[in-house]
Scaffold this active site. Structure first.
Site, PDB file in Angstrom:
ATOM      1  N   VAL A 176       0.817  -1.221   0.000  1.00 25.70           N
ATOM      2  CA  VAL A 176       0.000   0.000   0.000  1.00 25.70           C
ATOM      3  C   VAL A 176       0.848   1.269   0.000  1.00 25.70           C
ATOM      4  CG1 VAL A 176      -1.975  -1.105   1.093  1.00 25.70           C
ATOM      5  CG2 VAL A 176      -0.194  -0.094   2.532  1.00 25.70           C
TER       6      VAL A 176
ATOM      7  N   TYR B 182      12.488   4.224   3.337  1.00 32.41           N
ATOM      8  CA  TYR B 182      12.806   3.169   4.300  1.00 32.41           C
ATOM      9  C   TYR B 182      12.538   1.779   3.737  1.00 32.41           C
ATOM     10  CZ  TYR B 182       7.832   3.773   4.511  1.00 32.41           C
ATOM     11  OH  TYR B 182       6.527   3.904   4.133  1.00 32.41           O
ATOM     12  N   GLY B 183      11.585   1.660   2.781  1.00 30.18           N
ATOM     13  CA  GLY B 183      11.176   0.341   2.284  1.00 30.18           C
ATOM     14  C   GLY B 183       9.735   0.371   1.823  1.00 30.18           C
ATOM     15  N   GLU B 184       8.925  -0.584   2.285  1.00 29.38           N
ATOM     16  CA  GLU B 184       7.533  -0.710   1.841  1.00 29.38           C
ATOM     17  C   GLU B 184       6.587  -0.860   3.022  1.00 29.38           C
ATOM     18  OE1 GLU B 184       8.378  -3.156  -2.333  1.00 29.38           O
ATOM     19  OE2 GLU B 184       7.690  -4.245  -0.548  1.00 29.38           O
TER      20      GLU B 184
ATOM     21  N   LYS C  79       5.226  -2.577   8.073  1.00 34.32           N
ATOM     22  CA  LYS C  79       6.246  -1.715   7.488  1.00 34.32           C
ATOM     23  C   LYS C  79       7.521  -2.540   7.381  1.00 34.32           C
ATOM     24  CE  LYS C  79       8.306   2.875   8.288  1.00 34.32           C
ATOM     25  NZ  LYS C  79       8.306   4.041   9.196  1.00 34.32           N
TER      26      LYS C  79
ATOM     27  N   ASP D 174      10.586  14.506  12.261  1.00 34.71           N
ATOM     28  CA  ASP D 174      10.252  14.354  10.838  1.00 34.71           C
ATOM     29  C   ASP D 174       8.744  14.453  10.650  1.00 34.71           C
ATOM     30  OD1 ASP D 174      10.711  14.045   8.133  1.00 34.71           O
ATOM     31  OD2 ASP D 174      10.786  11.865   8.201  1.00 34.71           O
TER      32      ASP D 174
END
Length: 510
Positions: free
Chosen positions: A216, A221-223, A237, A338
């Protein structure tokens, strides 16, 4: 008398385990270990703890020996329970892993592959495996009894803290959305040293039972995947292996005592797992199908009241992060570092919860300890405060990090205001400074606009003719002062949003 004699050996075993851990962690990388791995440059290495491990994959069994450096990595790996395809054995004496055979480590696997040699007799292995398990079971039972009392004490101290500080409603909010097995586990869990998420061994059980359904989202950082656990949706995550520090830091922050709050993304579990012969770092949280605030505002505009409620809920989460709860089992103050619309999720009730704590900083007044973690990454350039861009940030002062969050929160307010209707008019979604910097601005682009020219996001004229949006403009500007000390606190932002909301209610009632 018989019961007492049974408990004595278990207690002695427990004490010896604690002693072994303490001696290993105090050695600070002075152990000499045998190094037998493709990563080894020499036959020996130095670390906090020696290890021997096996991994079972399609290519067969891989046996490695080496050393772990630092107490955090030692705790992470040595506390990892064996799975059907990997196991690790740690020890804390010079060259102690040289005596550990592949068969001995294979025996730790829940179901060792057929035909593998086993170095120990079955009776000895049973004692080796059941001794620590029995000790842990005894410790867990005692911890469960103590934990119930501590949890009630936590809530009582939180209520007293709210009364004294005049904190906003919802500071204690720890409800888990929805009913079901996972929610029940979270509601009744007593996490060792956390209070946010499931007990460590249960985390690993949950992680290994999740089915990944669809990707999604993707980021640096990745997926992020939508997963299912016993029929319930969860968000998974998946960090890339090069981003292990972010995964470790986020896991560390999410396991903070009393972090759970309705406006902080609900944490379920964290695990290091192996898939397709590669290591994956998982962070499992609640799933929100509306996605991030950034995604939602691109898809839909909101009524002024809805936008205000979104902003107030996000501010409530920020208040909880920034607030230290003092006590023996208290919560440190946390600055996000962040904050942006992509790191705020929208619930099905159209409220917000803050996510992505991989860059967070913590501070505790008791020892005046500022913990910035071990992640060299910085925040998102578009949302950076002037003092970050001109490198004048006082990094030894925790309040400085909180003021950076307030700057970014002002930009999030601007994004919500653009997509809020007034007199039937609304702007299309645009990111902050969209008309002043490129799509992917450089550090220098942002520094020039924010620090040198001291520009701020464009305010459309129609906002000033709407009392609610006009009040939001005033609030934004108080978050955007060039001088960090002049900016509002998160609690003041939240109270101001509540006041604007109550003004809307008065207009409606009249």
């Amino acid at each position: 008398m018989a019961a007492r004699s049974v408990h004595v050996p278990l207690l002695l075993l427990l004490l010896s385990l604690w002693s072994l851990q303490a001696s290993a962690e105090s050695s600070e990388g002075q152990l000499l270990c045998l190094c037998d791995s493709p990563k080894c440059l020499q036959e020996q290495c130095r670390g906090t703890r020696c290890f021997s491990s096996v991994r079972v994959g399609s290519g067969g069994v891989v046996f490695e020996r080496g050393c772990l450096e630092g107490p955090k990595k030692t705790r992470l790996h040595c506390a990892t329970a064996p799975s059907s395809h990997q196991a690790i054995s740690c020890c804390a004496r010079h060259l102690c892993n040289g005596n550990t055979t592949r068969g001995a480590v294979m025996a730790l696997l829940p179901s060792a592959p057929q035909g593998e040699p086993v170095g120990y007799g079955a009776g000895a292995l049973a004692l080796l495996a059941l001794g620590p398990v029995a000790a842990l079971a005894l410790l867990s039972a005692a911890a469960a009894l103590i934990c119930g009392r501590l949890h009630r004490g936590h809530l009582r101290r939180l209520q007293e803290f709210d009364a004294e500080q005049g904190a906003v409603d919802g500071l204690i909010g720890s409800n888990v959305q929805g009913d079901g097995t996972l929610a029940d586990l979270l509601d009744h869990s007593c996490t060792s040293g956390s209070g946010s998420g499931l007990p460590f061994l249960v985390q690993r059980t949950v992680a290994r039972q999740i089915s990944l359904m669809e990707c999604v989202g993707k980021g640096r950082y990745g997926e992020v995947w939508r997963g299912q656990w016993q029929g319930e949706n969860v968000a998974v995550k998946i960090f890339s292996s090069r981003d292990e520090k972010s995964w470790f830091r986020e896991t560390e922050i999410y396991n903070t005592v009393l972090l759970r709050h309705e406006n902080i993304l609900g944490f379920t579990a964290s695990d290091m797992t192996s898939r397709n012969s590669s290591t994956q770092l998982w962070l499992i949280t609640h799933y929100h199908e509306n996605g991030s605030l950034y995604d939602y505002l691109q898809r839909a505009a909101v009524e002024t009241r809805e936008g205000l409620a979104m902003a107030a809920s996000a501010a409530s989460g920020l208040v909880h992060l920034h607030t230290e709860i003092v006590g023996a089992e208290g919560k440190p103050a946390i600055a996000h570092r962040d904050l942006k619309s992509k790191n705020i999720l929208v619930t099905k009730e159209l409220r917000c919860c803050i996510a992505d704590l991989g860059l967070a900083v913590t501070h505790s007044q008791a020892d005046n300890l500022l913990d910035v973690g071990n992640n060299p990454k910085v925040g998102t350039k578009r949302y950076m405060a002037p003092e970050v861009l001109d490198e004048s940030l006082h990094t030894e002062c925790f309040d400085a990090f909180k003021r950076v969050d307030i700057w970014a929160f002002g930009l999030v307010l601007w994004e919500i205001a653009r997509r809020s209707y007034s007199n039937g008019i609304v702007e299309e979604y645009k990111p902050p400074f969209y008309d002043q910097v490129p799509n992917d601005p450089s550090f220098e682009d942002m520094r020039k606009v924010v620090c040198v020219e001291q520009q701020r996001p464009f305010i459309p004229n129609r906002w000033f003719s709407d009392p609610t949006l006009s009040a939001l403009v005033k609030l934004m500007k108080e978050c955007w002062y060039q001088n960090p000390s002049a900016r509002l606190t998160a609690l003041r932002v939240k109270k101001t949003l509540d006041k604007i909301h109550s003004g809307l209610d008065k207009v409606k009632d009249s």
